[in-house]
Design a protein around this motif. Structure first.
Motif, short mmCIF file in Angstrom:
data_model
loop_
_atom_site.label_atom_id
_atom_site.label_comp_id
_atom_site.label_asym_id
_atom_site.label_seq_id
_atom_site.Cartn_x
_atom_site.Cartn_y
_atom_site.Cartn_z
N HIS A 1 88.42 -8.97 -12.92
CA HIS A 1 87.14 -9.80 -13.49
C HIS A 1 86.60 -9.12 -14.90
O HIS A 1 86.04 -9.73 -15.71
N ILE A 2 86.76 -7.82 -14.84
CA ILE A 2 86.46 -7.05 -15.93
C ILE A 2 87.57 -6.40 -16.67
O ILE A 2 88.25 -5.78 -15.96
N GLN B 1 79.88 0.18 -10.81
CA GLN B 1 79.65 -1.33 -10.60
C GLN B 1 78.34 -1.63 -9.68
O GLN B 1 77.38 -1.09 -10.00
N SER B 2 78.59 -2.51 -8.70
CA SER B 2 77.52 -2.98 -7.59
C SER B 2 76.96 -1.92 -7.07
O SER B 2 75.91 -1.92 -6.57
N LYS C 1 73.69 -1.10 -8.16
CA LYS C 1 72.32 -1.85 -7.79
C LYS C 1 71.76 -1.20 -6.87
O LYS C 1 70.30 -1.26 -6.83
N TYR D 1 78.16 -12.93 -4.69
CA TYR D 1 77.18 -12.21 -5.61
C TYR D 1 76.88 -12.85 -6.75
O TYR D 1 75.85 -12.65 -7.49
N ASN E 1 73.91 -10.48 -7.93
CA ASN E 1 73.72 -10.18 -9.45
C ASN E 1 72.26 -10.61 -9.88
O ASN E 1 71.72 -10.03 -10.57
N GLU F 1 82.53 -6.08 -20.14
CA GLU F 1 81.95 -6.98 -19.34
C GLU F 1 80.81 -7.94 -19.92
O GLU F 1 81.06 -8.96 -19.63
N ASN G 1 77.19 -13.85 -15.69
CA ASN G 1 75.75 -12.92 -15.69
C ASN G 1 74.96 -13.50 -16.64
O ASN G 1 73.63 -13.54 -16.39
N TYR H 1 71.99 -4.11 -17.93
CA TYR H 1 72.63 -4.33 -16.87
C TYR H 1 74.22 -3.97 -16.73
O TYR H 1 74.66 -3.32 -15.92
N CYS I 1 76.04 -1.13 -14.70
CA CYS I 1 77.17 -1.24 -13.77
C CYS I 1 78.43 -0.31 -14.34
O CYS I 1 79.15 -0.11 -13.58
N TYR J 1 77.98 -8.13 0.49
CA TYR J 1 78.05 -9.73 0.24
C TYR J 1 78.37 -10.55 1.46
O TYR J 1 77.90 -10.36 2.42
N GLY K 1 81.13 -1.84 -4.58
CA GLY K 1 81.31 -2.25 -5.83
C GLY K 1 82.93 -2.70 -6.29
O GLY K 1 83.57 -2.34 -5.45
N ILE K 2 82.89 -3.64 -7.44
CA ILE K 2 84.27 -3.94 -7.56
C ILE K 2 85.17 -3.07 -8.45
O ILE K 2 86.16 -3.20 -8.33
N1 GLN Z 1 79.23 -5.76 -13.08
C1 GLN Z 1 79.72 -6.58 -11.97
C2 GLN Z 1 79.00 -7.94 -12.15
O1 GLN Z 1 77.89 -7.87 -12.29
C3 GLN Z 1 79.41 -5.92 -10.61
C4 GLN Z 1 79.84 -6.80 -9.35
C5 GLN Z 1 80.02 -6.09 -8.23
O2 GLN Z 1 80.64 -4.82 -8.18
N2 GLN Z 1 80.24 -6.79 -7.11
O3 GLN Z 1 79.77 -9.22 -11.76
#
Ligand code: GLN
Length: 310
Positions: free
Chosen positions: A37-38, A73-74, A77, A104, A123, A167, A174, A198, A202, A246, A263-264
């Motif tokens: 995803h990233i 990453q998450s 948060k 998320y 998110n 990202e 996002n 943000y 992350c 999640y 976190g991802i």
């Molecule tokens: N930076 C990622 C996002 O905002 C973090 C998502 C994650 O770790 N679950 O999509």
């Protein structure tokens, strides 16, 4: 005659459990896939593995690449939320505390709630946390890094600019979330500033050792923590249990019974109030987006060490 060396002390016993659990986690990692995803995270080695257990007694046990700073990453948060609660204990009113099974990154969930996030670990809630931290401190990334260094001022904690840029160039969802929040009046700062902070938040990198020790204030029941007041610690742990993993939060509560955050980047951190914390890094993710090896290792460690809040 063969000499049998049985572990004796609690620390030796926990170290044995840690190694058994790590082996379990390494095997389970084969069932997952590294996050695509990233783009900048797609090349992270799937065989990377580290695990650390920090005790409220000051002990720190670890195995694998435990000094390797990985993309949290998450997990950021959680630390950003705690950094914000130090400024404003009632910040919950802006980010919510209810669980959701919508994923998320759900824009639909946010629309249904008229722009109000469900909790600080999806998110939308995390973006509002970042926004409020900017308001209070001027720099959400620095505040989050500061909290990650609370146990060790020299810990290797940085924000990886390549991951943040990667990202930023692909983070359309996002961006959509931030626009919906702004449309409903939930952001206090300009959208571009909030999103840039943000993504950089992350993109923070830290090791399992740093994360486990930095999170100890969530496990310490010996008295008011210097980091956060007792009521806030209870609330953070409660919402971690219901929302930190999640859509799998219910499953993790049922199977493991520990407030946890994933976190991802492949990190998972779990808190055992009164005892300590456990953090695992293993990049391959399961279908929900949680580290397959991390969840398996924490599951096995919690079972062996009899760590559960229930
Ligand atoms: N930076 C990622 C996002 O905002 C973090 C998502 C994650 O770790 N679950 O999509």
């Amino acid at each position: 005659m063969r000499t049998c060396t049985q572990p004796t002390s609690t620390v030796e016993l926990l170290a044995a459990h840690l190694h058994t659990a790590a082996e379990h986690g390494r095997r389970a990692a084969n069932s997952g896939a590294v996050c695509r995803h990233i783009p900048a995270l797609a090349g992270v080695p799937s065989t990377g593995f580290a695990m650390a257990v920090a005790g409220v007694d000051g002990s720190l046990l670890h195995t694998g690449d435990s000094d390797h700073p990985f993309s949290i990453q998450s997990l950021s948060k959680l630390f950003a939320l705690c950094a914000l609660l130090r400024h404003d204990r009632e910040a919950w009113n802006d980010v919510g505390w209810d669980p959701t099974t919508s994923g998320y990154g759900s824009v639909a969930d946010l629309e249904r709630n008229h722009g109000r996030p469900t909790n600080p670990f999806v998110n939308s809630g995390a973006i509002v946390v970042t926004d409020r931290l900017i308001t209070h401190s001027g720099d959400a990334v620095a505040s989050t890094i500061g909290l990650l260094r609370n146990a060790d001022a020299r810990a290797a904690v940085d924000s990886d600019i390549d991951v943040a840029r990667s990202e930023s160039s692909t983070g359309h969802r996002n961006s959509a979330i931030a626009h919906v929040l702004a449309e409903h009046g939930y952001l206090e700062n300009p959208i571009d500033v909030v999103l840039q902070q943000y993504f950089s938040q992350c993109a923070i990198t830290a090791s399992v050792k740093t994360l486990a020790t930095a999170a100890l204030f969530l496990a310490d029941r010996s008295g008011p923590s210097a980091i956060l007041d007792e009521a806030s610690v209870r609330r953070v742990n409660a919402v971690l249990l219901t929302s930190g993993m999640y859509g799998a939060a219910g499953d993790i509560a049922y199977r493991i019974g520990l407030p946890s955050k994933s976190g991802i980047g492949g990190g998972v951190l779990a808190v055992m109030p009164g005892k300590g914390t456990v953090c695992v890094w293993s990049p391959p993710l399961d279908a929900v987006g949680n580290s397959a090896g991390g969840v398996a290792a924490i599951d096995e460690f919690a079972r062996l060490a009899r760590w559960s809040v229930f």
